[in-house]
Design a protein around this motif. Structure first.
Motif, PDB file in Angstrom:
ATOM      1  N   VAL A  11       0.868  -0.787  -0.178  1.00  0.00           N
ATOM      2  CA  VAL A  11      -0.246  -0.397  -0.063  1.00  0.00           C
ATOM      3  C   VAL A  11       0.677   0.610   0.128  1.00  0.00           C
ATOM      4  N   ARG A  14       2.428   1.585  -3.407  1.00  0.00           N
ATOM      5  CA  ARG A  14       1.248   2.599  -4.029  1.00  0.00           C
ATOM      6  C   ARG A  14       2.304   3.471  -4.302  1.00  0.00           C
ATOM      7  N   ASN A  77      -7.033  -5.530  -6.596  1.00  0.00           N
ATOM      8  CA  ASN A  77      -5.840  -4.884  -7.143  1.00  0.00           C
ATOM      9  C   ASN A  77      -6.169  -4.967  -8.667  1.00  0.00           C
ATOM     10  N   SER A  80      -6.725  -1.468  -8.738  1.00  0.00           N
ATOM     11  CA  SER A  80      -5.441  -0.386  -8.664  1.00  0.00           C
ATOM     12  C   SER A  80      -4.782  -0.136  -9.597  1.00  0.00           C
ATOM     13  N   ASP A  81      -4.173  -1.491 -10.221  1.00  0.00           N
ATOM     14  CA  ASP A  81      -4.027  -2.082 -11.095  1.00  0.00           C
ATOM     15  C   ASP A  81      -3.674  -0.696 -12.509  1.00  0.00           C
ATOM     16  N   CYS A  83      -6.463   1.502 -12.264  1.00  0.00           N
ATOM     17  CA  CYS A  83      -6.342   3.461 -11.809  1.00  0.00           C
ATOM     18  C   CYS A  83      -4.942   3.865 -12.412  1.00  0.00           C
ATOM     19  N   LEU A  84      -4.008   2.807 -12.067  1.00  0.00           N
ATOM     20  CA  LEU A  84      -2.577   3.509 -11.784  1.00  0.00           C
ATOM     21  C   LEU A  84      -2.160   2.950 -13.257  1.00  0.00           C
ATOM     22  N   GLU A 147      -6.208   0.515   0.076  1.00  0.00           N
ATOM     23  CA  GLU A 147      -5.136   0.668  -1.430  1.00  0.00           C
ATOM     24  C   GLU A 147      -6.182   0.724  -2.800  1.00  0.00           C
ATOM     25  N   VAL A 148      -6.950   0.572  -2.770  1.00  0.00           N
ATOM     26  CA  VAL A 148      -7.689   0.919  -4.063  1.00  0.00           C
ATOM     27  C   VAL A 148      -8.743   2.656  -3.731  1.00  0.00           C
ATOM     28  N   VAL A 151      -5.955   4.431  -5.495  1.00  0.00           N
ATOM     29  CA  VAL A 151      -5.064   5.168  -5.909  1.00  0.00           C
ATOM     30  C   VAL A 151      -6.863   6.025  -7.019  1.00  0.00           C
TER      31      VAL A 151
END
Length: 208
Positions: A11, A14, A77, A80-81, A83-84, A147-148, A151
């Motif tokens: 976290v 990120r 996950n 999150s990926d 979004c990044l 985490e999510v 991001v």
């Protein structure tokens, strides 16, 4: 516990990556590679991922089937990926002046926000059941939500930046982001509360 530490480190990494993207954009004056249509597609794609994950969470809880628990974490996950990936090409997007394009982006933004609302509502409502099915849900789901949330927050700021300051779209987008923040907090709280109501919470029987 090593696993829990690895989640925390992930976290933090990120979050650092998102911060570095912002710094890089400011220093290097990176221009966005996304057109209004591409921003719309990105937001709608993320919305679909959120709705799909909501359906998975609800199904696992309704069927009381712990088998796909890891799938839930994997799909968090994936969001999150994604979004990044979108943030990296959306940094320093130019302000969109065409009202038709503004509406296009805002509708997709709202769709993503709605996906977040419904996903977090499902995560909140199913907390006791998911913890009963898998004790590690007590800390793994809140970690995934944290985490999510980080991001998504960064992505929403990037999308909001394309709306001219003071317009109704900018104001409504800011209000919706605030509501999304509340939904994230409520989801994490639901797991804290469910853990507090558990006779033998995982955190009390595991050396961290």
């Amino acid at each position: 516990m090593k696993f829990l530490r690895s989640i925390r480190e992930k976290v933090l990494l990120r979050g650092l990556f998102v911060l570095l993207l912002g710094v890089f954009g400011s220093v290097q004056q990176v221009r966005a590679a996304m057109s209004p249509t591409e921003i719309e597609l990105a937001c709608n794609g993320l919305a679909r991922m959120a709705f799909d994950l909501k359906d998975l969470v609800n199904t696992v809880a309704a069927k009381r089937n712990p088998g796909p628990f890891q799938d839930i974490l994997d799909e968090f996950n994936d969001i999150s990926d994604s979004c990044l990936s979108n943030i990296s090409v959306m940094i320093r997007s130019s302000v969109v002046t065409d009202q038709g394009d503004q509406q296009l982006i805002y509708e997709a933004y709202s769709n993503f926000i709605q996906g977040i609302f419904e996903l977090m509502d499902s995560v909140t409502e199913t907390a006791p059941t998911l913890i009963e099915l898998d004790k590690q849900a007590e800390f793994r789901i809140p970690a995934a939500v944290h985490e999510v949330a980080g991001v998504v927050d960064a992505l929403l700021y990037q999308v909001m930046a394309v709306f001219p300051t003071g317009t109704s779209y900018a104001q409504q987008a800011a209000n919706q982001k605030s509501q999304a923040d509340t939904h994230f907090r409520q989801a994490v709280h639901a797991y804290h509360l469910a853990t507090a109501n558990t006779g033998t919470p995982y955190s009390n029987v595991t050396v961290v």
